[in-house]
Scaffold this motif. Structure first.
Motif, mmCIF file in Angstrom:
data_model
loop_
_atom_site.group_PDB
_atom_site.id
_atom_site.type_symbol
_atom_site.label_atom_id
_atom_site.label_comp_id
_atom_site.label_asym_id
_atom_site.label_seq_id
_atom_site.Cartn_x
_atom_site.Cartn_y
_atom_site.Cartn_z
ATOM 1 N N PRO A 1 18.262 -33.315 -32.860
ATOM 2 C CA PRO A 1 16.918 -32.716 -32.821
ATOM 3 C C PRO A 1 16.720 -31.912 -31.546
ATOM 4 N N ILE A 2 15.968 -30.822 -31.653
ATOM 5 C CA ILE A 2 15.799 -29.922 -30.507
ATOM 6 C C ILE A 2 15.175 -30.641 -29.318
ATOM 7 N N ALA A 3 14.215 -31.540 -29.582
ATOM 8 C CA ALA A 3 13.569 -32.271 -28.476
ATOM 9 C C ALA A 3 14.582 -33.138 -27.734
ATOM 10 N N GLU A 4 15.498 -33.782 -28.470
ATOM 11 C CA GLU A 4 16.510 -34.618 -27.828
ATOM 12 C C GLU A 4 17.518 -33.771 -27.062
ATOM 13 N N LEU A 5 17.859 -32.622 -27.635
ATOM 14 C CA LEU A 5 18.768 -31.707 -26.946
ATOM 15 C C LEU A 5 18.162 -31.247 -25.624
ATOM 16 N N ALA A 6 16.884 -30.885 -25.655
ATOM 17 C CA ALA A 6 16.208 -30.436 -24.433
ATOM 18 C C ALA A 6 16.238 -31.515 -23.362
#
Length: 335
Positions: free
Chosen positions: A300-305
């Motif tokens: 997920p993009i939030a986890e990647l960030a």
């Protein structure tokens, strides 16, 4: 073209031959996981895996080892036969001369040359390949692959003394020193790579079994970008990349300088001399990791960030747009 990402310039360049043949390249881009809209932004980049997939797709579509970028096609298997012919030589000089003679057998083949100038050996790609290689992608590939094939044949990396290019510097000129692992010059009389002539007497250490194994991965293995560690910037980039794998917090300039046994002032000065800065290298490491994470598509993009050290999604989105010209969501949806 390594783990670092690849400029969209190379993506556009590798497509030229297929486009001239009327091949629809959009499905090829999509199959490689490259959003076609990325081609419109000079800041866009792709992963080595995406680029290799595109290269293979173009190879199959064009049935040409030069991907339609040469003045004449090179039928699949030509490179393998050149390698077989060269493998029978006693030393590197003989292998290089045999390889050059092999390609001269084909009308419209690349005009390659090997000369010596005192203690230096000079391998040159002459001419403009029939005027079809306007991006110089094939010209540069010939130089890179030839150098790396020679290093493979003798079992050791052959250090280049310098690389010269017979055209003005492109927009992505800053990538060339790490790509070739040596000082580079643009606007010269011809395109060539220079190395110590003593390497020409080096014995070949590969046999047919090793060649067969190498050819299964060729030319992608030979073309994939190498980090030679010959510049301070490369050493810093490698140090930061390793650190990011372990923690979202990247080391400071002072911590990195200490690991490299340099003072912070000396590190700043050397990076400035090489045309970069510590902050630019930190951004590049995070940018490449972000593009790779989005291309894989599982996180997920939030986890990647968060994994890349961004405390808020919005700051990650702003940074990604600054790096690539698009948003993380648009990049992922476009694949």
């Amino acid at each position: 073209m390594g783990k670092g990402t690849i400029t969209v310039h190379h993506v556009r360049a590798v497509l030229r031959g297929a486009e001239r043949r009327g091949i629809d390249t959009v499905p090829l881009l999509q199959a490689a996981g490259i959003p076609p809209l990325l081609l419109g932004d000079d800041r866009a980049r792709v992963t080595p895996v995406q680029f290799a997939l595109l290269f293979r797709a173009l190879y199959r579509a064009t049935q040409d080892e030069f991907l339609g970028l040469g003045s004449a096609p090179s039928r699949p298997g030509t490179f393998a036969m050149m390698c077989c012919a060269s493998l029978g030589c006693r030393d590197l000089g003989g292998a290089m001369r045999r390889g050059i003679a092999f390609y001269r057998l084909f009308p419209g083949g690349p005009d390659l040359a090997l000369t010596t100038d005192g203690p230096e050996a000079v391998f040159a790609v002459r001419g403009d390949l029939g005027g079809r290689d306007e991006d110089r992608f094939l010209t540069e590939c010939l130089l890179i692959i030839s150098h790396r094939l020679c290093s493979w044949l003798v079992g050791r990396r052959i250090p280049l003394l310098r690389a010269s290019f017979g055209y003005p510097p492109p927009a992505h000129k800053d990538e060339y020193p790490s790509l070739f692992g040596c000082p580079v010059r643009f606007g010269q009389t011809r395109t060539e790579a220079v190395f110590d002539a003593r390497w020409l007497t080096a014995p070949l250490v590969r046999d047919e079994a090793a060649l067969e194994q190498m050819l299964r991965r060729s030319p992608f293995e030979l073309l994939s970008r190498r980090a030679y560690g010959t510049t301070v910037a490369e050493q810093v980039h490698r140090d930061l990349g390793r650190a990011l794998l372990a923690s979202p917090r990247l080391p400071s300039l002072y911590e990195t300088a200490s690991r490299l046994a340099l003072s912070p002032a000396t590190l700043r000065r050397r990076l400035q001399h090489e045309g970069t800065s510590f902050q630019q290298l930190k951004d590049a490491v995070r940018r490449d990791a972000a593009i790779a994470g989005l291309a894989e598509g599982r996180e997920p993009i939030a986890e990647l960030a968060a994994r890349l050290g961004f405390s808020e999604d919005t700051s990650f989105h702003r940074a990604f747009r600054r790096w690539t010209g698009t948003t993380p969501g648009a990049y992922r949806l476009g694949q």
